[in-house]
Write an enzyme that holds these catalytic residues in place. Structure first.
Site, PDB file in Angstrom:
ATOM      1  N   TYR A 297       0.934  -1.240  -0.168  1.00 30.25           N
ATOM      2  CA  TYR A 297       0.083   0.053  -0.015  1.00 30.25           C
ATOM      3  C   TYR A 297       0.811   1.100   0.101  1.00 30.25           C
ATOM      4  CZ  TYR A 297      -4.281   2.506   0.922  1.00 30.25           C
ATOM      5  OH  TYR A 297      -5.310   3.489   0.967  1.00 30.25           O
ATOM      6  N   TYR A 341      -5.690   5.244  -7.166  1.00 30.42           N
ATOM      7  CA  TYR A 341      -5.950   5.181  -5.884  1.00 30.42           C
ATOM      8  C   TYR A 341      -7.196   4.791  -5.534  1.00 30.42           C
ATOM      9  CZ  TYR A 341      -6.726   6.865  -1.071  1.00 30.42           C
ATOM     10  OH  TYR A 341      -6.999   6.904   0.313  1.00 30.42           O
TER      11      TYR A 341
END
Length: 388
Positions: A297, A341
């Protein structure tokens, strides 16, 4: 306690379908529409129909309720529905929840989804503008008056301490940005397709919050992503090679807050990630040496380095050098810095593609992928593997 022993979830469920909308800065449609498009695309990919689905999992932050998505997508009765808190930290936990439901017989086919207009609608990067009275809001109240209003400012505190503790400069963060954009440049689905960057580009990008520059920060994206989870036996009869859930975990550390855990003994690591790492390695029986691809991430570059260190791929303060050496294929879709994103859900999809052998940046022989979820918050992780 479960955090001190292996669990038995691994090998009982698999991701069998992935689907997404295009990733854009202005989708021109509602978040519900994006969610339904992604769900239908994932079911088509799995060779299943809406009638096969009896479970849905999403994020507490998602604006499209499970029953509304079910109705709009043509899904019938549900025997399982669930939501996970803490923003991007929820990503891998949605799959964990789905796998738990499938393994226990509560549901047969569960779809995990996330959809938002994060660029044309509510922009998380704009920071805290209004907060309802909550315990979380009270915690933020210790920091907001001093100018810590945005996610970038919250991460910058830990990033500055990391650089100081290990005698490093902010250029170490640039290795993550360059790597992600290199992969995104070869990915037609990525917003930054065809647009690699250099370390010089990173160093020249404008400051956001010292020591973070623009190219240390993820994008803002409109889009939707969905994943289909079912039992391993059923998965073997479906068109695509299954990505087996080898291990799944959630983690929150001591003195955990949501992005502002400044009262811990140290700010140079991610204790919540360490909880996830211990559980994934314990339950899977694997170690860092067994991982072929890492999908980490990357909302902000410093936390990628800290994750590598918490998972044991390298020592404290060595994350930047590890990335620079290309010691492990990372974020082969371009990550959230380069592709989109989507609160980490697109990263899980990339991990599935690596197992299938269909990534645009395919790693030869990839059989084990590590996926992580949002950091700085209570988080989650997965190890996915090839069947057999």
């Amino acid at each position: 306690m479960s955090v001190r022993r292996a669990d038995s979830l691994g090998g009982r469920a698999a991701i069998v379908g992935i689907g997404a909308t295009e990733f854009s800065k202005d989708s021109g449609r509602s978040e519900l529409k994006l969610a339904v498009e992604a769900v239908r695309a994932a079911l088509d990919d799995a060779g299943l129909t809406p009638a096969d689905v009896d479970g849905l999992v999403t994020f507490t932050m998602d604006t499209s309720p499970e029953i509304t998505v079910a109705q709009a997508a043509g899904i019938g009765e549900l025997s399982f529905f669930s939501r996970i808190h803490y923003g991007g930290g929820a990503a891998c936990a949605t799959v964990q929840q789905a796998a738990l439901a499938v393994a226990s017989g509560i549901a047969d086919v569960v779809v995990c989804y996330r959809a938002f207009n994060e660029r044309s609608g509510r922009r998380f990067g704009s920071g805290v503008q209004r907060r309802e009275p909550t315990a979380e809001g009270a915690a933020l109240g210790w920091n907001l008056p001093y100018g810590l209003l945005t996610p970038a400012s919250w991460v910058a505190m830990a990033a500055r301490r990391y650089l100081h503790a290990y005698g490093l400069g902010p250029e170490v963060f640039g290795h993550v940005a360059v790597l992600d954009r290199r992969h995104a440049a070869r990915n037609p689905a990525a917003y930054f397709h065809g647009k690699p960057i250099t370390l010089a580009d990173h160093a020249a990008s404008r400051w956001i919050v010292d020591p973070l520059r623009l190219l240390d920060c993820c994008q803002e994206t409109d889009g939707g992503q969905a994943l289909v989870v079912t039992g391993v036996e059923r998965a073997r009869d479906l068109p695509r090679p299954p990505a087996v859930v080898v291990a799944a975990a959630q983690g929150a550390g001591r003195s955990q807050e949501q992005m502002t855990s400044y009262y811990r003994d140290e700010l140079t690591g991610l204790p919540e990630t360490a909880v996830v790492a211990r559980q994934l390695w314990r339950s899977s029986g694997l170690s860092p040496a067994d991982i072929d691809v890492g999908i980490l991430y990357d909302h902000f570059t410093p936390f990628v380095l800290m994750q590598l260190e918490e998972f044991g791929f390298c020592g404290p303060g060595e994350g930047g050098a590890f990335v620079a050496a290309d010691a492990l294929p990372l974020n082969t879709h371009g990550g959230q810095l380069g592709e989109a994103y989507l609160h980490g859900m697109n990263g899980i999809a990339e991990a599935v593609r690596q197992i299938r052998g269909t990534s645009v940046n395919q790693v030869a022989g990839a059989a084990r992928t590590l996926v992580t979820a949002g950091t700085g918050v209570p988080t989650s992780g997965l190890v996915l593997g090839a069947d057999g």
